[in-house]
Design an enzyme around this catalytic site. Structure first.
Site, PDB file in Angstrom:
ATOM      1  N   ASP A  65      44.172  39.008  43.112  1.00  0.00           N
ATOM      2  CA  ASP A  65      44.254  37.876  42.425  1.00  0.00           C
ATOM      3  C   ASP A  65      44.883  37.170  42.915  1.00  0.00           C
ATOM      4  O   ASP A  65      45.904  37.206  43.882  1.00  0.00           O
ATOM      5  CB  ASP A  65      44.809  38.562  41.295  1.00  0.00           C
ATOM      6  CG  ASP A  65      45.099  37.621  40.197  1.00  0.00           C
ATOM      7  OD1 ASP A  65      44.807  36.541  40.043  1.00  0.00           O
ATOM      8  OD2 ASP A  65      46.541  37.621  39.625  1.00  0.00           O
ATOM      9  N   LYS A  66      45.510  35.865  42.742  1.00  0.00           N
ATOM     10  CA  LYS A  66      46.090  34.836  43.341  1.00  0.00           C
ATOM     11  C   LYS A  66      47.683  34.757  42.416  1.00  0.00           C
ATOM     12  O   LYS A  66      48.604  35.033  42.934  1.00  0.00           O
ATOM     13  CB  LYS A  66      45.574  33.285  43.569  1.00  0.00           C
ATOM     14  CG  LYS A  66      46.510  32.128  43.659  1.00  0.00           C
ATOM     15  CD  LYS A  66      46.305  30.922  44.136  1.00  0.00           C
ATOM     16  CE  LYS A  66      45.820  30.569  42.495  1.00  0.00           C
ATOM     17  NZ  LYS A  66      47.587  30.022  42.287  1.00  0.00           N
ATOM     18  N   THR A  67      47.059  34.018  41.234  1.00  0.00           N
ATOM     19  CA  THR A  67      49.099  33.898  40.360  1.00  0.00           C
ATOM     20  C   THR A  67      49.003  34.631  40.283  1.00  0.00           C
ATOM     21  O   THR A  67      48.994  36.610  39.690  1.00  0.00           O
ATOM     22  CB  THR A  67      48.707  32.870  39.515  1.00  0.00           C
ATOM     23  OG1 THR A  67      47.660  32.178  39.734  1.00  0.00           O
ATOM     24  CG2 THR A  67      49.795  32.680  39.317  1.00  0.00           C
ATOM     25  N   LYS A 106      34.942  37.925  37.043  1.00  0.00           N
ATOM     26  CA  LYS A 106      35.391  38.949  38.261  1.00  0.00           C
ATOM     27  C   LYS A 106      35.172  39.971  38.123  1.00  0.00           C
ATOM     28  O   LYS A 106      34.861  40.793  39.344  1.00  0.00           O
ATOM     29  CB  LYS A 106      37.167  39.017  37.804  1.00  0.00           C
ATOM     30  CG  LYS A 106      38.072  37.838  38.145  1.00  0.00           C
ATOM     31  CD  LYS A 106      39.275  37.653  38.342  1.00  0.00           C
ATOM     32  CE  LYS A 106      40.607  36.866  38.613  1.00  0.00           C
ATOM     33  NZ  LYS A 106      42.075  37.354  38.506  1.00  0.00           N
ATOM     34  N   ASP A 158      47.619  41.053  38.330  1.00  0.00           N
ATOM     35  CA  ASP A 158      48.806  41.831  37.258  1.00  0.00           C
ATOM     36  C   ASP A 158      48.518  41.096  35.865  1.00  0.00           C
ATOM     37  O   ASP A 158      49.026  41.083  35.152  1.00  0.00           O
ATOM     38  CB  ASP A 158      50.192  40.348  38.326  1.00  0.00           C
ATOM     39  CG  ASP A 158      49.999  39.183  38.200  1.00  0.00           C
ATOM     40  OD1 ASP A 158      48.905  38.393  37.956  1.00  0.00           O
ATOM     41  OD2 ASP A 158      50.786  38.206  37.727  1.00  0.00           O
ATOM     42  N   THR A 173      40.236  34.216  42.348  1.00  0.00           N
ATOM     43  CA  THR A 173      41.146  33.827  41.311  1.00  0.00           C
ATOM     44  C   THR A 173      40.784  32.876  40.247  1.00  0.00           C
ATOM     45  O   THR A 173      39.253  31.724  39.974  1.00  0.00           O
ATOM     46  CB  THR A 173      42.502  32.764  41.792  1.00  0.00           C
ATOM     47  OG1 THR A 173      42.906  31.703  40.962  1.00  0.00           O
ATOM     48  CG2 THR A 173      41.417  31.452  42.180  1.00  0.00           C
ATOM     49  N   GLY A 174      41.240  32.381  38.639  1.00  0.00           N
ATOM     50  CA  GLY A 174      41.019  31.820  38.004  1.00  0.00           C
ATOM     51  C   GLY A 174      41.306  30.329  37.961  1.00  0.00           C
ATOM     52  O   GLY A 174      40.720  28.986  36.990  1.00  0.00           O
ATOM     53  N   ASP A 192      43.150  39.912  34.709  1.00  0.00           N
ATOM     54  CA  ASP A 192      42.589  41.191  35.724  1.00  0.00           C
ATOM     55  C   ASP A 192      42.917  42.732  35.192  1.00  0.00           C
ATOM     56  O   ASP A 192      41.966  43.296  36.242  1.00  0.00           O
ATOM     57  CB  ASP A 192      43.706  41.250  36.869  1.00  0.00           C
ATOM     58  CG  ASP A 192      44.480  39.940  37.581  1.00  0.00           C
ATOM     59  OD1 ASP A 192      42.850  38.985  38.258  1.00  0.00           O
ATOM     60  OD2 ASP A 192      45.156  39.843  37.377  1.00  0.00           O
TER      61      ASP A 192
END
Length: 670
Positions: free
Chosen positions: A367-369, A542, A561, A514-515, A565
């Site tokens: 995931d990114k954020t 996802k 996180d 990522t969203g 996710d």
């Protein structure tokens, strides 16, 4: 109304079922621990009453007395029926399911030892196996306790997702009166008031007010989203600085979070479970023990001149020795060491099977954020449109005004400033910006939307580049003059770059789901040199993306996180949550990174590979002992005067256990 009630009741029933399942595991773990301590206390006198132990410690017959065998028998009976009960029940279950394993092997060994030893006490010629019986049960109890404690962590993800919702809502009736009530009582069509900083209680549509909403934990969108009348609101997202009125459109099982619950449950229930290595070894040894035990008895009776008591003693020795302490501890000891080692290095193992499978990971999805990035805004670029103000002055002026705002972008600017000065007449314009008086100067921090309203155009190519990277750009206006721009973005962790490099050296492909917007994802992907990315992905997407990768034969680990996710973490072969994330992500994951450090992902995989090697080494030691001991116990070399007595067998068994324990202790993360 009836349909809504039924849905809610079904949902609660599913949560209750999960809760009961978790409580069952906790009860079993405590039960093994209690049985172990009680049995270990009873084992002490059994050891002192054993002739073999007395001889080993040099006491000879000094502790022998009339009735000592009966006392040893009575104490051993307590250990057999109380401490051995879980294994006897497990043996029954194994046999009924026609899948003999470790429980069957333990059950056969302790039953054979107890029945035979009891017969010897009652007059049958031979030697008792009471101390072997007691210590075998003790070791198996502590081994299963260690194993269960490591594996337990039956996911509480569903309960945590429900906790993510606020408990109450401010409902507005037809007369405009506001009443607080539990969200379970909300119905489609209700109007609810959401105050600044509160979580939105239910899915719906905004009918009044303007605000920004933080949906990052639900959708992965790092930038707070501006919302106005007519826009959708997602239950569980966090309202920003404005009050809004929302008309409820979905409740119960139809809500966004409930759909996430269903996806998590579906993925968890469908996740394949790797059969434990020790159980496979136990299956082989069970067949071997029963076959060789029967063969030993038959051959000694039919092909030798030895009596039945001798043949029976050989058979019992084979049966007991076939279930060494070392095999029962081979896996749990390594698990205990690796779990402790993991904790010392900043990550916790919640699902042992998934952790063992981590050694096979060939694809890692991030995931990114909040995972590859810090999940907070920071200033990345400062642009001046005239030489009147320097970059530092632009940031300092902007920060002085933004100090009074709670917006994430405002905090990012304030954190980047060198000097902040008090301002007067602060005003916030939802979705447009803020303004204030700094001495005689009027300072405005404006969004692109505000510039459009004021007919101010910016044609600077630097701005276009920043927009193409998906960065958030705000403009600084002083006394009506556009003097500069500040670009903010989600800050990439320094550890992320090193982690990606190390993972690629381990032949693991690294992707990002990522969203967030495609432009933002592209910038992060290029910065980290990822193998690929997919942006603007909803939670369900996802999970589907992870499933698609798995269908290509890949072993996938997912790291994230947020609530968004959770389904993907549950779907992946190995789910890894960063510790700073939500309880939902943490409870869904198999492994938790306490320090939220992406470098720990590589450490997890390295430890998994080393742990598996140790398990194989221990199993080789534990089962290799049998290759030597069983033929000797059966009396293969009897005609040469070589026969394995129970005492020597016990010594070999102890040596094998010590070797396994020492080998497990050598486990280290390289």
């Amino acid at each position: 109304m009836k349909n809504h009630t039924n849905k809610h009741m079904n949902h609660e029933a599913n949560i209750e079922k999960k809760h009961e399942h978790h409580d069952h595991h906790v009860h079993m773990m405590k039960d093994f621990k209690k049985r172990f301590w009680i049995c270990i206390l009873i084992t002490i006198p059994v050891l002192f009453l054993s002739p073999t132990i007395q001889n080993l410690i040099g006491l000879g017959d000094s502790l022998r007395f009339t009735g000592d065998r009966l006392i040893a028998f009575s104490l051993s009976a307590v250990i057999y029926f109380y401490g051995g009960w879980p294994f006897l029940v497990g043996t029954k279950d194994d046999l009924l399911s026609r899948r003999p394993g470790m429980m069957t092997l333990i059950g056969v060994a302790i039953t054979t030892a107890f029945v035979y030893s009891s017969a010897v006490v009652m007059g049958l010629p031979g030697k008792t196996f009471f101390w072997e019986l007691a210590t075998l049960i003790d070791v198996m109890l502590i081994g299963h306790f260690i194993e269960m404690k490591s594996v337990m962590g039956a996911s509480r993800a569903l309960e945590e997702i429900i906790k993510f919702m606020p408990s109450d809502a401010h409902r507005i009736d037809s007369n405009g009166n506001i009443t607080d009530l539990p969200i379970e009582k909300l119905m489609v069509g209700d109007n609810i008031l959401v105050k600044p900083g509160e979580k939105i209680p239910a899915d719906g549509s905004i009918i009044e007010g303007e605000t920004t909403v933080d949906e990052s934990l639900l959708t992965g969108e790092s930038t707070p989203v501006f919302k106005k009348a007519g826009d959708d609101a997602i239950g569980g997202s966090i309202n920003g600085e404005g009050s809004i009125t929302v008309e409820v459109s979905k409740t119960g099982k139809d809500s966004f979070l409930s759909q996430v619950v269903d996806m998590v449950r579906e993925a968890q229930e469908s996740k394949s479970k790797t059969q434990d290595l020790a159980n496979r070894a136990a299956l082989v040894l069970t067949v071997l023990a029963l076959s060789l035990g029967a063969l030993t008895l038959v051959l000694w009776i039919t092909l030798s001149d030895q009596d039945f008591a001798f043949a029976l003693e050989r058979t019992v020795t084979v049966m007991v020795i076939t279930c060494p302490h070392a095999l029962g501890l081979a896996i749990p000891l390594v698990v205990a060491v690796s779990t402790s080692l993991a904790a010392k290095n900043g990550f916790m193992i919640r699902n042992r099977t998934a952790f063992e499978n981590a050694r096979n990971i060939d694809t890692l999805v991030f995931d990114k954020t909040g995972t590859l990035t810090e999940g907070r805004f920071g200033v990345s670029d400062i642009i001046t449109f005239s030489g009147k103000y320097s970059e530092s002055e632009i940031v300092n002026h902007a920060a002085s005004v933004e100090t009074y705002s709670e917006h994430p972008i405002a905090r990012g600017i304030v954190n980047s400033a060198e000097k902040v000065t008090s301002v007067k007449n602060f005003i916030s314009h939802a979705g447009k910006g803020v303004e204030g008086k700094l001495g005689s100067k009027k300072i405005e921090i404006a969004s692109p939307k505000y510039l459009d309203e004021k007919k101010l155009t910016v044609s600077d190519p630097r701005i276009k580049k920043l927009n193409s990277q998906g960065k958030t750009v705000v403009y600084v206006i002083i006394d009506g003059q556009l003097v500069g721009a500040i670009a903010l973005t989600d800050i990439v962790r320094n550890e992320s770059r090193e982690a990606i490099t190390v993972l690629k050296q381990m032949d693991i492909e690294c992707f990002m789901l990522t969203g967030d917007k495609k432009e933002v994802a592209q910038w992060v992907s290029d910065d980290l040199a990822l193998d690929g990315f997919i942006a603007e992905v909803l939670p369900k997407d996802k999970q589907d993306r992870v499933r698609e990768i798995q269908k290509r034969g890949k072993i996938v680990a997912m790291t994230g996180d947020g609530v968004n996710d959770a389904p993907a973490l549950a779907q992946a072969d190995v789910g890894i949550a960063v510790g700073a994330g939500t309880d939902v992500a943490i409870e869904t994951a198999d492994i938790i990174l306490v320090r939220s450090n992406p470098m720990d992902v590589a450490a997890v995989i390295r430890l998994a590979r080393l742990t598996y090697k140790k398990m194989l080494q221990n199993l080789i030691w534990a089962t290799g002992y049998n290759v030597l001991a069983i033929p000797l116990a059966a009396g293969v070399l009897y005609k040469y005067g070589i026969i394995l007595s129970p005492a020597v067998g016990a010594a070999l068994m102890s040596l094998s256990t010590v070797i396994v324990a020492i080998n497990a202790g050598f486990l280290r993360i390289k």
